[in-house]
Design a protein around this motif. Structure first.
Motif, short mmCIF file in Angstrom:
data_model
loop_
_atom_site.label_atom_id
_atom_site.label_comp_id
_atom_site.label_asym_id
_atom_site.label_seq_id
_atom_site.Cartn_x
_atom_site.Cartn_y
_atom_site.Cartn_z
N UNK A 170 0.85 -1.20 0.00
CA UNK A 170 0.00 0.00 0.00
C UNK A 170 0.88 1.24 0.00
N UNK A 171 0.28 2.36 -0.40
CA UNK A 171 1.03 3.63 -0.36
C UNK A 171 1.45 3.97 1.07
N UNK A 172 0.61 3.60 2.04
CA UNK A 172 0.97 3.85 3.45
C UNK A 172 2.22 3.05 3.83
N UNK A 173 2.31 1.82 3.33
CA UNK A 173 3.49 0.99 3.62
C UNK A 173 4.74 1.60 3.01
N UNK A 174 4.64 2.07 1.76
CA UNK A 174 5.79 2.71 1.12
C UNK A 174 6.20 3.96 1.87
N UNK A 175 5.21 4.76 2.32
CA UNK A 175 5.55 5.98 3.06
C UNK A 175 6.29 5.63 4.35
N UNK A 176 5.85 4.57 5.01
CA UNK A 176 6.51 4.12 6.24
C UNK A 176 7.96 3.71 5.96
N UNK A 177 8.17 2.97 4.89
CA UNK A 177 9.52 2.54 4.53
C UNK A 177 10.40 3.73 4.16
N UNK A 178 9.85 4.68 3.43
CA UNK A 178 10.63 5.85 3.00
C UNK A 178 11.00 6.72 4.21
N UNK A 179 10.09 6.84 5.18
CA UNK A 179 10.35 7.69 6.35
C UNK A 179 11.30 7.04 7.36
N UNK A 180 11.50 5.73 7.27
CA UNK A 180 12.36 5.03 8.22
C UNK A 180 13.78 5.59 8.16
#
Length: 199
Positions: A170-180
Motif C-alpha cells: 500500500x502507499x501507506x506501507x511505502x511511506x513508512x519505509x521511506x520515512x524510516x
C-alpha cells in the motif's frame, strides 16, 4: 551503502567487463594472511602453505580488483599494494620472481582514511594513489528517493525466486519505509522486503 554494487557496476560498464571481477574483504582476512591472499605464495612460504597459491591480483589480471574495507589492511600489505599500483608488479610471498599484472583497483572503506593517515595507520602515498577518482556513496537514510526503487526491485526479484506474483504494498506501507531512518546499509531494506514476500 552498497559499495560492492557500485564497484561491480563500474566493472560491468567498463572496457574490462569481459575480464574478471574479484572482490576481497580486507577486514575479513587476518593480517598474517592478507599478503598471501592478495599476492599469492610459493609452497612452504609459511606454515600450512603446502602448495603454491595464486593471489587475487593475479586472478584479477586485465580485470578489476575490489578491495573492500581497505582501511583495515596492514601497513606492510599497503606497501605492496602501492607498488602494484605504481609499477604493475609484485613478488608472491616467499618468491623472488616478479609477477606483472594489469589490474584496475577499486577500493572502499567506511573509515576516515585521512584520519588514519594522520595517525600513521594508513600510508599517505597509497591514500593519494587510490584517491585518483573519489566516489562518495551516501547511506540509504540520505537517499529516501531510492527506497521505493530498491524495494520494488527486491519485491520482483524475490517473487521470481519464489515463483509467485510480487506482493503489492500500500502507499501507506511505502511511506513508512521511506520515512524510516535506515541506520544500517541497504541490506536491511532487502531483508525486510524478503520477509514481506515470504510472509
Amino acid at each position: 551503502t552498497g559499495k560492492e554494487l557500485v564497484a561491480c557496476a563500474l566493472h560491468r560498464l567498463s572496457a574490462r567487463a569481459a575480464e574478471p571481477f574479484i572482490q576481497v574483504n580486507c577486514a575479513a582476512i587476518p593480517d598474517e594472511l592478507i599478503e598471501a591472499e592478495l599476492f599469492g605464495a610459493v609452497a612452504g612460504a609459511y606454515t600450512g602453505a603446502v602448495s603454491a597459491r595464486e593471489g587475487r591480483f593475479a586472478a584479477a589480471d586485465r580485470g578489476t580488483l575490489f578491495l573492500d574495507e581497505i582501511g583495515d589492511m596492514s601497513l606492510r600489505a599497503q606497501a605492496k599494494v602501492l607498488r602494484v599500483l605504481q609499477e604493475g608488479a609484485y613478488e608472491p610471498v616467499g618468491s623472488t620472481s616478479t609477477v606483472r599484472v594489469d589490474v584496475r583497483v577499486v577500493a572502499a572503506t567506511h573509515q576516515d582514511l585521512p584520519g588514519l593517515v594522520a595517525d600513521g595507520l594508513f600510508r599517505e602515498d597509497l591514500f593519494f594513489r587510490l584517491r585518483a577518482i573519489l566516489l562518495e556513496v551516501p547511506p540509504l537514510r540520505e537517499r529516501a528517493g531510492d527506497v521505493r526503487l530498491l524495494g520494488e526491485h527486491f519485491l520482483a526479484a524475490y517473487a521470481v525466486r519464489d515463483g509467485i506474483l510480487p506482493p503489492l504494498l500500500s502507499e501507506a506501507s511505502w511511506r513508512l519505509l521511506v520515512r524510516y531512518s535506515w541506520p544500517w546499509i541497504f541490506r536491511k531494506l532487502q531483508n525486510i522486503i524478503e520477509q514481506i514476500v515470504f510472509l
